[in-house]
Enzyme design. Sequence first.
Site, PDB file in Angstrom:
ATOM      1  CB  ILE A   1       2.722  -3.482  -3.325  1.00  0.00           C
ATOM      2  CG1 ILE A   1       3.259  -4.480  -2.282  1.00  0.00           C
ATOM      3  CG2 ILE A   1       2.058  -4.206  -4.494  1.00  0.00           C
ATOM      4  CD1 ILE A   1       2.182  -5.247  -1.518  1.00  0.00           C
TER       5      ILE A   1
ATOM      6  CG  ASN B   1      -1.485  -1.294  -4.497  1.00  0.00           C
ATOM      7  OD1 ASN B   1      -1.274  -2.437  -4.054  1.00  0.00           O
ATOM      8  ND2 ASN B   1      -0.713  -0.262  -4.184  1.00  0.00           N
TER       9      ASN B   1
ATOM     10  CB  SER C   1      -4.424  -9.298   1.788  1.00  0.00           C
ATOM     11  OG  SER C   1      -3.532  -9.838   2.750  1.00  0.00           O
TER      12      SER C   1
ATOM     13  CE1 TYR D   1      -4.429  -4.773   4.998  1.00  0.00           C
ATOM     14  CE2 TYR D   1      -4.416  -7.157   5.271  1.00  0.00           C
ATOM     15  CZ  TYR D   1      -3.988  -6.028   4.602  1.00  0.00           C
ATOM     16  OH  TYR D   1      -3.127  -6.152   3.524  1.00  0.00           O
TER      17      TYR D   1
ATOM     18  CE  LYS E   1      -5.986  -5.322   1.727  1.00  0.00           C
ATOM     19  NZ  LYS E   1      -5.733  -4.496   0.518  1.00  0.00           N
TER      20      LYS E   1
ATOM     21  CB  THR F   1       5.958  -2.518   1.684  1.00  0.00           C
ATOM     22  OG1 THR F   1       4.851  -2.765   2.556  1.00  0.00           O
ATOM     23  CG2 THR F   1       5.881  -3.441   0.481  1.00  0.00           C
TER      24      THR F   1
HETATM   25  P1  NAP Z   1       2.481   1.019   1.819  1.00  0.00           P
HETATM   26  O1  NAP Z   1       3.945   0.827   1.581  1.00  0.00           O
HETATM   27  O2  NAP Z   1       1.995   1.563   3.109  1.00  0.00           O
HETATM   28  O3  NAP Z   1       1.906   1.895   0.603  1.00  0.00           O
HETATM   29  C1  NAP Z   1       0.532   2.226   0.535  1.00  0.00           C
HETATM   30  C2  NAP Z   1       0.375   3.527  -0.208  1.00  0.00           C
HETATM   31  O4  NAP Z   1      -1.046   3.825  -0.243  1.00  0.00           O
HETATM   32  C3  NAP Z   1       1.046   4.704   0.507  1.00  0.00           C
HETATM   33  O5  NAP Z   1       1.743   5.520  -0.433  1.00  0.00           O
HETATM   34  C4  NAP Z   1      -0.124   5.444   1.128  1.00  0.00           C
HETATM   35  O6  NAP Z   1       0.087   6.835   1.278  1.00  0.00           O
HETATM   36  C5  NAP Z   1      -1.216   5.190   0.093  1.00  0.00           C
HETATM   37  N1  NAP Z   1      -2.548   5.461   0.649  1.00  0.00           N
HETATM   38  C6  NAP Z   1      -2.987   5.236   1.911  1.00  0.00           C
HETATM   39  N2  NAP Z   1      -4.248   5.667   2.050  1.00  0.00           N
HETATM   40  C7  NAP Z   1      -4.619   6.177   0.858  1.00  0.00           C
HETATM   41  C8  NAP Z   1      -5.803   6.796   0.371  1.00  0.00           C
HETATM   42  N3  NAP Z   1      -6.875   6.985   1.162  1.00  0.00           N
HETATM   43  N4  NAP Z   1      -5.851   7.204  -0.915  1.00  0.00           N
HETATM   44  C9  NAP Z   1      -4.772   7.054  -1.733  1.00  0.00           C
HETATM   45  N5  NAP Z   1      -3.621   6.489  -1.321  1.00  0.00           N
HETATM   46  C10 NAP Z   1      -3.544   6.057  -0.047  1.00  0.00           C
HETATM   47  O7  NAP Z   1       1.699  -0.352   1.638  1.00  0.00           O
HETATM   48  P2  NAP Z   1       2.013  -1.661   0.743  1.00  0.00           P
HETATM   49  O8  NAP Z   1       2.615  -2.689   1.625  1.00  0.00           O
HETATM   50  O9  NAP Z   1       2.695  -1.279  -0.521  1.00  0.00           O
HETATM   51  O10 NAP Z   1       0.523  -2.137   0.455  1.00  0.00           O
HETATM   52  C11 NAP Z   1      -0.128  -1.902  -0.782  1.00  0.00           C
HETATM   53  C12 NAP Z   1      -1.366  -2.776  -0.833  1.00  0.00           C
HETATM   54  O11 NAP Z   1      -0.989  -4.144  -0.708  1.00  0.00           O
HETATM   55  C13 NAP Z   1      -2.368  -2.508   0.297  1.00  0.00           C
HETATM   56  O12 NAP Z   1      -3.677  -2.628  -0.205  1.00  0.00           O
HETATM   57  C14 NAP Z   1      -2.069  -3.617   1.280  1.00  0.00           C
HETATM   58  O13 NAP Z   1      -3.161  -3.929   2.093  1.00  0.00           O
HETATM   59  C15 NAP Z   1      -1.739  -4.747   0.329  1.00  0.00           C
HETATM   60  N6  NAP Z   1      -0.970  -5.847   0.908  1.00  0.00           N
HETATM   61  C16 NAP Z   1       0.226  -5.596   1.507  1.00  0.00           C
HETATM   62  C17 NAP Z   1       0.938  -6.661   2.052  1.00  0.00           C
HETATM   63  C18 NAP Z   1       2.261  -6.451   2.734  1.00  0.00           C
HETATM   64  O14 NAP Z   1       2.694  -7.383   3.445  1.00  0.00           O
HETATM   65  N7  NAP Z   1       2.912  -5.320   2.574  1.00  0.00           N
HETATM   66  C19 NAP Z   1       0.413  -7.965   1.963  1.00  0.00           C
HETATM   67  C20 NAP Z   1      -0.799  -8.166   1.339  1.00  0.00           C
HETATM   68  C21 NAP Z   1      -1.483  -7.092   0.796  1.00  0.00           C
HETATM   69  P3  NAP Z   1       0.562   7.368   2.751  1.00  0.00           P
HETATM   70  O15 NAP Z   1       1.888   6.779   2.986  1.00  0.00           O
HETATM   71  O16 NAP Z   1       0.585   8.860   2.616  1.00  0.00           O
HETATM   72  O17 NAP Z   1      -0.498   6.875   3.717  1.00  0.00           O
END
Ligand code: NAP
Length: 258
Positions: free
Chosen positions: A23, A96, A148, A163, A167, A198
């Site tokens: 995201i 994020n 979320s 989680y 959130k 993602t």
């Molecule tokens: P993602 O593809 O796993 O990307 C998350 C990114 O955050 C990764 O590059 C990760 O790096 C980085 N990260 C993790 N821990 C970190 C830290 N301590 N400091 C800095 N960066 C860090 O996840 P996403 O699906 O894009 O999710 C992004 C946000 O949207 C999150 O807050 C998630 O909870 C929220 N969200 C996601 C969904 C969904 O269905 N995907 C739905 C609702 C909300 P590494 O890969 O090296 O760990």
Amino acid sequence: MGIIEKMRLDGKSIFVTGGARGIGKSVATAFCEAGADVAIVDVDLATAQQTADWLKETTGADTIAISCDVTVPEQVDAMIGTFLAKYGKLDAAFCNAGICINVPAEEMSFEQWKKVIDINLTGVFLTAQAAGKVMLKQGYGSIINTASMSAHIVNVPQPQCAYNASKAGVIQLTKSLAIEWAKRGVRVNCISPGYIGTDLTLSSEQLKPLIAKWNEMAPMGRLGKPEELQAICVYLAGDASSFTTGSDIVVDGAFTCF
Ligand code: NAP
């Protein structure tokens, strides 16, 4: 200024945590396409650098990659220092970065609980606080936090109590900061996405069998795409949303409606 001009982000500088992929990467792309310069902030510097380079090449934006673990206050301060040395001001921040651990509550270790709360809630506090300090001095700025739909409902069938709690905390944190800073030019909002395709959702072997189940439960019969969060974030980051603060905007294809 017309509404289309207000939706543009020309001349603005923005950081995106968790910007290397998912995201964060998609929203960073939209910020660049709308005219902003963007810092990709992530624990994974190599992927953050690839994303920043790709954005520079495809959009022409002046991007950088900054290594930062959002749970470490000194790293967050250093990240802000690097950002300001490069851009001189901070117009918007997308806080994020987040993770999910799916473990039954009775089996969750203290370390697992703490890791999720540290990244998802404390990390958002630290980055929003650091951004807020700069923006309060400037007298303007917009902060967008990622909550979320899990702040609103309990996802099933997978267990994810830390989680969900983290959130829900992000929403109240967002509203609290919005109230504290409302008269000083700094707006704070959050987005609550539904299931989005993602790495977080698609690359987990544990979650793969659940996707069919989620699609069955989803009113639109599918996951969202990262790019379906772009427009709301561009809106929140820029001048078009000047009266929007303290809001939690749910983008979930109606998943939480019933
Ligand atoms: P993602 O593809 O796993 O990307 C998350 C990114 O955050 C990764 O590059 C990760 O790096 C980085 N990260 C993790 N821990 C970190 C830290 N301590 N400091 C800095 N960066 C860090 O996840 P996403 O699906 O894009 O999710 C992004 C946000 O949207 C999150 O807050 C998630 O909870 C929220 N969200 C996601 C969904 C969904 O269905 N995907 C739905 C609702 C909300 P590494 O890969 O090296 O760990």
